[in-house]
Design a protein around this motif. Structure first.
Motif, short mmCIF file in Angstrom:
data_model
loop_
_atom_site.label_atom_id
_atom_site.label_comp_id
_atom_site.label_asym_id
_atom_site.label_seq_id
_atom_site.Cartn_x
_atom_site.Cartn_y
_atom_site.Cartn_z
N ALA A 12 0.81 -1.22 0.00
CA ALA A 12 0.00 0.00 0.00
C ALA A 12 0.84 1.27 0.00
N THR A 13 2.08 1.17 0.49
CA THR A 13 2.92 2.37 0.59
C THR A 13 4.11 2.34 -0.35
N VAL B 107 2.15 1.15 -6.28
CA VAL B 107 1.02 2.07 -6.44
C VAL B 107 0.90 2.53 -7.89
N LEU B 108 2.03 2.77 -8.54
CA LEU B 108 2.01 3.22 -9.93
C LEU B 108 1.77 2.09 -10.92
N LEU B 109 2.46 0.97 -10.73
CA LEU B 109 2.51 -0.08 -11.75
C LEU B 109 1.58 -1.24 -11.48
N GLY B 110 1.22 -1.46 -10.21
CA GLY B 110 0.30 -2.54 -9.87
C GLY B 110 0.84 -3.94 -10.08
N ASP C 155 6.87 -5.59 -8.41
CA ASP C 155 7.36 -4.24 -8.15
C ASP C 155 6.86 -3.73 -6.80
N SER C 156 6.62 -4.68 -5.89
CA SER C 156 6.31 -4.35 -4.50
C SER C 156 7.43 -4.93 -3.63
N PRO C 157 7.56 -4.47 -2.39
CA PRO C 157 8.59 -5.05 -1.52
C PRO C 157 8.41 -6.55 -1.33
N ARG C 158 7.16 -6.98 -1.14
CA ARG C 158 6.92 -8.41 -0.95
C ARG C 158 7.37 -9.21 -2.16
N GLY C 159 7.05 -8.71 -3.34
CA GLY C 159 7.46 -9.41 -4.56
C GLY C 159 8.97 -9.44 -4.71
N ARG C 160 9.61 -8.32 -4.41
CA ARG C 160 11.07 -8.28 -4.52
C ARG C 160 11.73 -9.19 -3.49
N ILE C 161 11.13 -9.28 -2.32
CA ILE C 161 11.67 -10.17 -1.29
C ILE C 161 11.67 -11.62 -1.78
N TYR C 162 10.61 -12.03 -2.45
CA TYR C 162 10.57 -13.39 -3.02
C TYR C 162 11.68 -13.58 -4.05
N LEU C 163 11.85 -12.58 -4.91
CA LEU C 163 12.89 -12.67 -5.94
C LEU C 163 14.28 -12.76 -5.31
N ILE C 164 14.52 -11.95 -4.30
CA ILE C 164 15.84 -11.93 -3.64
C ILE C 164 16.06 -13.24 -2.90
N LYS C 165 15.03 -13.73 -2.22
CA LYS C 165 15.14 -15.00 -1.48
C LYS C 165 15.55 -16.13 -2.42
N GLU C 166 14.88 -16.24 -3.54
CA GLU C 166 15.19 -17.32 -4.48
C GLU C 166 16.61 -17.16 -5.04
N LYS D 139 15.45 -6.16 -13.43
CA LYS D 139 14.47 -5.13 -13.77
C LYS D 139 13.68 -4.68 -12.54
N HIS D 140 13.22 -5.63 -11.75
CA HIS D 140 12.38 -5.27 -10.61
C HIS D 140 13.19 -4.71 -9.44
N ILE D 141 14.41 -5.19 -9.27
CA ILE D 141 15.26 -4.60 -8.21
C ILE D 141 15.67 -3.18 -8.61
N ASP D 142 15.98 -2.99 -9.88
CA ASP D 142 16.35 -1.66 -10.35
C ASP D 142 15.22 -0.66 -10.18
N ARG D 143 13.99 -1.13 -10.26
CA ARG D 143 12.84 -0.22 -10.12
C ARG D 143 12.58 0.19 -8.67
N CYS D 144 13.22 -0.47 -7.73
CA CYS D 144 13.05 -0.11 -6.33
C CYS D 144 13.77 1.20 -6.04
#
Length: 437
Positions: free
Chosen positions: A33-34, A39-42, A46-57, A71-76
């Motif tokens: 939500a924050t 918020v922009l891309l939906g 491109d959310s922290p939770r999604g990036r956390i999964y990518l980083i974990k793997e 791509k998604h880490i760079d967008r953070c």
């Protein structure tokens, strides 16, 4: 979150730290939500939770970063709004920083992007080179109209990034401020002695900020020293994943700051750019495994203070006259989320006669984020436009912020004057009226 690192992997202190961070995440999704990019891309990735999964793997399997992960880490933005929102205390900052280091080490970017990042990492931390580059960019600025638009592109390219750089170049540069080694005595009895971070981009783009800080501090009994041989704090290269460079700069600064403390004493190391302050306050963590520098780094981190944090303790006298100037206070992400300083700047402005108004969606980033507005110009400009529209809704006379990156970013989208909080406080307590953009 369940993790599956091997004992061998966990012997690495960085992986052990990542494991602790990942285990705190409970998948709640409050962070989405924050998160400005979500918020922009939906896009969940491109959310922290999604990036956390990518980083974990990526870390668990010790995989080379894929193009999609990069791509998604760079967008953070590393705005850290997710850390303010997270009920579980997940230290996303340290996790995404580790991912960036791995990307920098193991991923081969296209040649134009590699060269661009090399240039940014080399030029931005060096004020003399940065000043020269701004002069060249100003001369080349008319060429920006010939380059493709930064809007609506699925991914930024070299042309859109160069266009962003040229567009952001100021029409003129102010003369340089005082040099390292300068000492500004307290007026009247000396209450304290502090070092003031000179900064990199700030000392080229807006030396007036530190000038205002020096005037206010010395007027209230604080001696200010600009430490000789001080370097860039390392924030710029740290967020580019170039930890070798960032740590070398941190160590150099620790040496010169503590050397100054030994010679003349230092009650604090003050920072007027909150992006720098967040990293300096993290030196203790960054060098925690370094036998030689762990303790000195922790000492420097404990001495580091944002200028608003320090001025609050000075107990400034309340001015007799109220200005009634309406100030839109932009809370820089590095200040509100990174350092958890939210009320002090607003209270200082209010007590000193200004009418302070909060900006709607104040938790969302303006899109500056260090080099982000140069590397991700489309997302950055959309965030800036959203921020500027929210600012316009409260009809301010002036915009105040505590970070040079935010000031430049917001000023690019509005005609309302943008100044540093310390400039207004200096004015209210006897200094000159702040200049305009």
């Amino acid at each position: 979150m369940k993790t599956d690192f091997s004992p061998t992997q966990l012997a690495d202190p960085d992986i052990a730290e990542a494991d602790k961070i990942l285990r705190k995440c409970v998948h709640c999704g409050f962070c989405t939500a924050t998160c400005p990019t979500y918020v922009l891309l939906g896009d969940e990735l491109d959310s922290p939770r999604g990036r956390i999964y990518l980083i974990k793997e990526m870390l668990e399997k010790d995989q080379k970063p894929t193009k999609e992960v990069v791509k998604h880490i760079d967008r953070c933005l590393s705005c850290l709004a997710c850390m303010t929102t997270c009920p579980s205390g997940v230290n996303y900052m340290h996790l995404v920083d580790q991912a960036r280091v791995k990307i920098e080490k193991d991923y081969v970017r296209p040649l134009p992007e590699r060269l661009l990042r090399d240039v940014l990492a080399f030029v931005l931390p060096r004020p003399a080179l940065f000043r020269l580059s701004m002069t060249a960019a100003r001369l080349a600025r008319p060429l920006a109209a010939l380059l493709p638009s930064t809007r609506g592109q699925p991914s930024p390219n070299i042309f859109s990034r160069v266009k962003a750089m040229l567009t952001m170049a100021p029409a003129q540069l102010p003369p340089p401020g005082p040099a390292g080694g300068s000492v500004f005595p307290a007026i009247g009895p000396r209450r304290a002695r502090v070092a003031l971070l000179q900064g990199c981009a700030q000392q080229v783009l807006a030396p007036r900020i530190n000038d205002a800080a020096i005037r206010l501090l010395t007027r209230h009994g604080v001696e200010v020293v600009l430490v000789r041989d001080e370097q860039c704090c390392g924030a710029l290269t740290h967020h580019l994943g170039r930890d070798g460079d960032a740590l070398a700069r941190a160590k150099a600064n620790i040496g010169v700051w503590l050397g100054e403390a030994d010679r003349g004493g230092l009650d604090a190391i003050l920072v007027t750019a909150s992006g720098c302050g967040t990293v300096i306050k993290d030196y203790g963590y960054m060098l925690r495994e370094d036998a030689e520098f762990a303790a000195p780094a922790a000492k420097v981190s404990s001495l580091a203070k944002d200028i608003s944090e320090y001025v609050t303790a000075l107990d400034l006298p309340i001015p007799e006259q109220q200005s009634n100037l309406v100030v839109a206070y932009h809370s820089a992400c590095s200040l509100q989320h990174g350092q958890k300083i939210t009320q002090a700047p607003k209270e200082l402005l209010s007590k000193n006669g200004f009418v302070v108004k909060d900006i709607p969606e104040s938790h969302l980033c303006c899109g500056s984020a260090g080099t982000y507005n140069l590397l991700q110009p489309d997302i950055a400009s959309r965030l800036r436009d959203r921020k500027v529209a929210n600012i316009a809704s409260i009809k301010p006379d002036v915009i105040a912020a505590g970070n040079i990156g935010c000031m430049v970013q917001i000023a690019g989208g509005t005609d309302v004057p943008v100044v540093h909080t310390i400039e207004l406080l200096d004015w209210a307590t006897g200094g000159p009226r702040p200049g305009l953009n």
